[in-house]
Design a protein around this motif. Sequence first.
Motif, short mmCIF file in Angstrom:
data_model
loop_
_atom_site.label_atom_id
_atom_site.label_comp_id
_atom_site.label_asym_id
_atom_site.label_seq_id
_atom_site.Cartn_x
_atom_site.Cartn_y
_atom_site.Cartn_z
N ASN A 159 -9.88 9.62 10.59
CA ASN A 159 -9.80 8.18 10.33
C ASN A 159 -9.26 7.88 8.93
OD1 ASN A 159 -12.05 9.09 8.98
ND2 ASN A 159 -13.33 7.33 9.48
N ILE A 160 -8.57 8.84 8.33
CA ILE A 160 -8.02 8.65 6.99
C ILE A 160 -6.98 7.52 7.01
CG2 ILE A 160 -6.15 10.33 7.21
CD1 ILE A 160 -6.92 11.20 4.29
N SER A 161 -6.96 6.75 5.96
CA SER A 161 -6.03 5.62 5.88
C SER A 161 -4.73 6.05 5.21
CB SER A 161 -6.66 4.47 5.09
OG SER A 161 -6.77 4.82 3.72
N ILE A 162 -3.72 5.24 5.42
CA ILE A 162 -2.43 5.45 4.77
C ILE A 162 -2.61 5.43 3.26
CG2 ILE A 162 -0.10 4.50 4.43
CD1 ILE A 162 -0.53 5.71 7.21
N ASP A 163 -3.43 4.51 2.78
CA ASP A 163 -3.66 4.40 1.34
C ASP A 163 -4.34 5.65 0.79
OD1 ASP A 163 -3.26 2.73 -0.95
OD2 ASP A 163 -5.44 2.39 -1.00
N GLU A 164 -5.30 6.20 1.52
CA GLU A 164 -5.96 7.43 1.07
C GLU A 164 -4.97 8.59 1.03
OE1 GLU A 164 -10.57 7.18 2.50
OE2 GLU A 164 -9.04 7.20 4.10
N LEU A 165 -4.10 8.68 2.03
CA LEU A 165 -3.07 9.72 2.04
C LEU A 165 -2.12 9.53 0.86
CD1 LEU A 165 -2.18 9.85 5.83
CD2 LEU A 165 -3.22 11.68 4.50
N ARG A 166 -1.72 8.29 0.62
CA ARG A 166 -0.79 8.00 -0.49
C ARG A 166 -1.37 8.45 -1.82
NH1 ARG A 166 -0.76 4.42 -4.26
NH2 ARG A 166 -2.42 3.19 -3.35
N ILE A 167 -2.63 8.12 -2.05
CA ILE A 167 -3.28 8.48 -3.32
C ILE A 167 -3.43 10.00 -3.44
CG2 ILE A 167 -5.45 8.33 -4.59
CD1 ILE A 167 -5.66 5.42 -3.44
N ALA A 168 -3.89 10.64 -2.37
CA ALA A 168 -4.11 12.09 -2.41
C ALA A 168 -2.82 12.87 -2.62
CB ALA A 168 -4.79 12.54 -1.12
N LEU A 169 -1.73 12.39 -2.02
CA LEU A 169 -0.46 13.10 -2.12
C LEU A 169 0.41 12.59 -3.27
CD1 LEU A 169 0.39 13.33 1.68
CD2 LEU A 169 -0.57 15.10 0.21
N ASP A 170 -0.02 11.50 -3.90
CA ASP A 170 0.70 10.91 -5.03
C ASP A 170 2.16 10.59 -4.67
OD1 ASP A 170 0.92 9.88 -7.61
OD2 ASP A 170 1.63 11.80 -8.42
N VAL A 171 2.30 9.85 -3.55
CA VAL A 171 3.61 9.41 -3.10
C VAL A 171 3.53 7.92 -2.76
CG1 VAL A 171 4.33 11.66 -2.23
CG2 VAL A 171 3.14 10.10 -0.71
N THR A 172 4.66 7.33 -2.41
CA THR A 172 4.69 5.90 -2.09
C THR A 172 4.25 5.65 -0.64
OG1 THR A 172 6.96 5.93 -1.32
CG2 THR A 172 6.62 5.56 -3.68
N ASP A 173 3.94 4.39 -0.35
CA ASP A 173 3.60 4.01 1.03
C ASP A 173 4.75 4.33 1.97
OD1 ASP A 173 1.14 3.02 0.25
OD2 ASP A 173 1.78 0.93 0.22
N ARG A 174 5.95 4.12 1.51
CA ARG A 174 7.14 4.37 2.32
C ARG A 174 7.26 5.85 2.69
NH1 ARG A 174 10.99 2.12 5.17
NH2 ARG A 174 13.13 2.69 4.72
N THR A 175 6.94 6.72 1.74
CA THR A 175 6.98 8.16 2.00
C THR A 175 5.95 8.54 3.05
OG1 THR A 175 7.79 8.60 -0.23
CG2 THR A 175 6.77 10.44 0.94
N ILE A 176 4.74 8.01 2.93
CA ILE A 176 3.69 8.29 3.92
C ILE A 176 4.13 7.79 5.29
CG2 ILE A 176 1.35 7.72 4.65
CD1 ILE A 176 1.44 9.80 2.44
#
Length: 51
Positions: free
Chosen positions: A7-24
């Motif tokens: 149930n991980i969110s796009i925002d959590e992935l973005r922060i963890a991977l240190d990339v933009t929303d577009r990249t995710i």
Amino acid sequence: MISEKPNISIDELRIALDVTDRTIARYISELKDKGAIERIGPDNGGEWKIK
């Protein structure tokens, strides 16, 4: 990360991977196109299923 927390969110992935929303969004799109993952339920409150 998705397999550990479906149930991980796009925002959590973005922060963890240190990339933009577009990249995710691109990563998720590529995984969906390959049939590796699918979304179960709504965008807000659903979860990812790894195939």
